[in-house]
Design a protein around this motif. Structure first.
Motif, PDB file in Angstrom:
ATOM      1  N   ALA A  15       0.839  -1.210   0.000  1.00 21.23           N
ATOM      2  CA  ALA A  15       0.000   0.000   0.000  1.00 21.23           C
ATOM      3  C   ALA A  15       0.869   1.254   0.000  1.00 21.23           C
ATOM      4  O   ALA A  15       0.545   2.241  -0.677  1.00 21.23           O
ATOM      5  N   ILE A  16       1.960   1.233   0.734  1.00 23.17           N
ATOM      6  CA  ILE A  16       2.884   2.375   0.734  1.00 23.17           C
ATOM      7  C   ILE A  16       3.434   2.591  -0.673  1.00 23.17           C
ATOM      8  O   ILE A  16       3.554   3.726  -1.134  1.00 23.17           O
ATOM      9  N   GLY A  17       3.739   1.518  -1.357  1.00 18.63           N
ATOM     10  CA  GLY A  17       4.217   1.624  -2.737  1.00 18.63           C
ATOM     11  C   GLY A  17       3.185   2.241  -3.661  1.00 18.63           C
ATOM     12  O   GLY A  17       3.523   2.908  -4.631  1.00 18.63           O
ATOM     13  N   TYR A  18       1.900   2.022  -3.376  1.00 16.83           N
ATOM     14  CA  TYR A  18       0.820   2.578  -4.197  1.00 16.83           C
ATOM     15  C   TYR A  18       0.621   4.076  -3.958  1.00 16.83           C
ATOM     16  O   TYR A  18      -0.010   4.753  -4.763  1.00 16.83           O
ATOM     17  N   LEU A  19       1.128   4.595  -2.848  1.00 16.97           N
ATOM     18  CA  LEU A  19       0.905   6.003  -2.507  1.00 16.97           C
ATOM     19  C   LEU A  19       1.450   6.964  -3.556  1.00 16.97           C
ATOM     20  O   LEU A  19       0.962   8.077  -3.684  1.00 16.97           O
ATOM     21  N   SER A  20       2.444   6.531  -4.311  1.00 16.40           N
ATOM     22  CA  SER A  20       3.024   7.425  -5.314  1.00 16.40           C
ATOM     23  C   SER A  20       2.007   7.793  -6.395  1.00 16.40           C
ATOM     24  O   SER A  20       2.175   8.787  -7.085  1.00 16.40           O
ATOM     25  N   LEU A  22      -1.004   8.751  -5.768  1.00 17.63           N
ATOM     26  CA  LEU A  22      -1.912   9.767  -5.240  1.00 17.63           C
ATOM     27  C   LEU A  22      -1.486  11.191  -5.574  1.00 17.63           C
ATOM     28  O   LEU A  22      -2.320  12.081  -5.659  1.00 17.63           O
ATOM     29  N   ILE A  23      -0.185  11.398  -5.727  1.00 16.13           N
ATOM     30  CA  ILE A  23       0.323  12.745  -5.978  1.00 16.13           C
ATOM     31  C   ILE A  23       1.041  12.753  -7.322  1.00 16.13           C
ATOM     32  O   ILE A  23       2.221  12.418  -7.406  1.00 16.13           O
ATOM     33  N   PRO A  24       0.338  13.123  -8.387  1.00 23.03           N
ATOM     34  CA  PRO A  24       0.969  13.126  -9.716  1.00 23.03           C
ATOM     35  C   PRO A  24       2.222  14.010  -9.746  1.00 23.03           C
ATOM     36  O   PRO A  24       2.242  15.096  -9.191  1.00 23.03           O
ATOM     37  N   GLY A  25       3.255  13.526 -10.389  1.00 26.69           N
ATOM     38  CA  GLY A  25       4.505  14.285 -10.498  1.00 26.69           C
ATOM     39  C   GLY A  25       5.407  14.071  -9.304  1.00 26.69           C
ATOM     40  O   GLY A  25       6.529  13.611  -9.438  1.00 26.69           O
ATOM     41  N   ILE A  26       4.929  14.419  -8.136  1.00 28.90           N
ATOM     42  CA  ILE A  26       5.724  14.279  -6.911  1.00 28.90           C
ATOM     43  C   ILE A  26       5.814  12.809  -6.506  1.00 28.90           C
ATOM     44  O   ILE A  26       6.802  12.369  -5.942  1.00 28.90           O
ATOM     45  N   GLY A  27       4.783  12.056  -6.822  1.00 29.00           N
ATOM     46  CA  GLY A  27       4.735  10.654  -6.434  1.00 29.00           C
ATOM     47  C   GLY A  27       5.901   9.844  -6.952  1.00 29.00           C
ATOM     48  O   GLY A  27       6.459   9.012  -6.241  1.00 29.00           O
ATOM     49  N   GLU A  28       6.285  10.062  -8.196  1.00 30.67           N
ATOM     50  CA  GLU A  28       7.411   9.313  -8.757  1.00 30.67           C
ATOM     51  C   GLU A  28       8.716   9.673  -8.049  1.00 30.67           C
ATOM     52  O   GLU A  28       9.602   8.837  -7.920  1.00 30.67           O
ATOM     53  N   PHE A  29       8.845  10.896  -7.563  1.00 29.70           N
ATOM     54  CA  PHE A  29      10.028  11.288  -6.792  1.00 29.70           C
ATOM     55  C   PHE A  29      10.094  10.483  -5.493  1.00 29.70           C
ATOM     56  O   PHE A  29      11.169  10.094  -5.054  1.00 29.70           O
ATOM     57  N   SER A  30       8.929  10.229  -4.886  1.00 34.49           N
ATOM     58  CA  SER A  30       8.916   9.468  -3.638  1.00 34.49           C
ATOM     59  C   SER A  30       9.431   8.050  -3.842  1.00 34.49           C
ATOM     60  O   SER A  30       9.945   7.424  -2.911  1.00 34.49           O
ATOM     61  N   ASP A  31       9.322   7.541  -5.065  1.00 34.66           N
ATOM     62  CA  ASP A  31       9.833   6.199  -5.350  1.00 34.66           C
ATOM     63  C   ASP A  31      11.347   6.125  -5.222  1.00 34.66           C
ATOM     64  O   ASP A  31      11.894   5.050  -4.959  1.00 34.66           O
ATOM     65  N   ILE A  32      12.034   7.241  -5.394  1.00 31.38           N
ATOM     66  CA  ILE A  32      13.490   7.273  -5.239  1.00 31.38           C
ATOM     67  C   ILE A  32      13.863   6.914  -3.806  1.00 31.38           C
ATOM     68  O   ILE A  32      14.853   6.233  -3.558  1.00 31.38           O
TER      69      ILE A  32
END
Length: 94
Positions: A15-20, A22-32
């Protein structure tokens, strides 16, 4: 640690992995940040060679855009406790 507690943690980590999403653009940064952390957590939940392989797969899956939909932790739980016979490869209470 019981296999059902590991299942619950696996679902939470997926579920934490899915959180990215929720926030387009910023979400992919959180994957880093999440990608290496997910790999580490995978190796802590699932010991041995299968856990190490799953850790690498988890890092790759979280780092590549669009693959966050794969529930890597839950799939590893299914592999460990449903499909694989033999000893459990989970973390021992330390």
């Amino acid at each position: 640690m019981s296999k059902y507690k590991i299942l619950l943690l696996s679902i939470v980590f997926d579920a934490i992995g899915y959180l990215s999403f929720l926030i387009p653009g910023i979400g992919e940064f959180s994957d880093i940040v999440w990608a290496p952390l997910s790999g580490y957590l995978m190796t802590r939940l699932y010991k041995g060679k299968p856990g190490k392989i799953a850790g690498v797969v988890s890092v790759i899956e979280e780092a590549l855009p669009g693959l966050d939909v794969i529930p890597t932790f839950t799939l590893m739980w299914l592999y460990t406790y449903v499909f694989k016979s033999g000893k459990e490869h989970t973390v021992i209470d330390q």
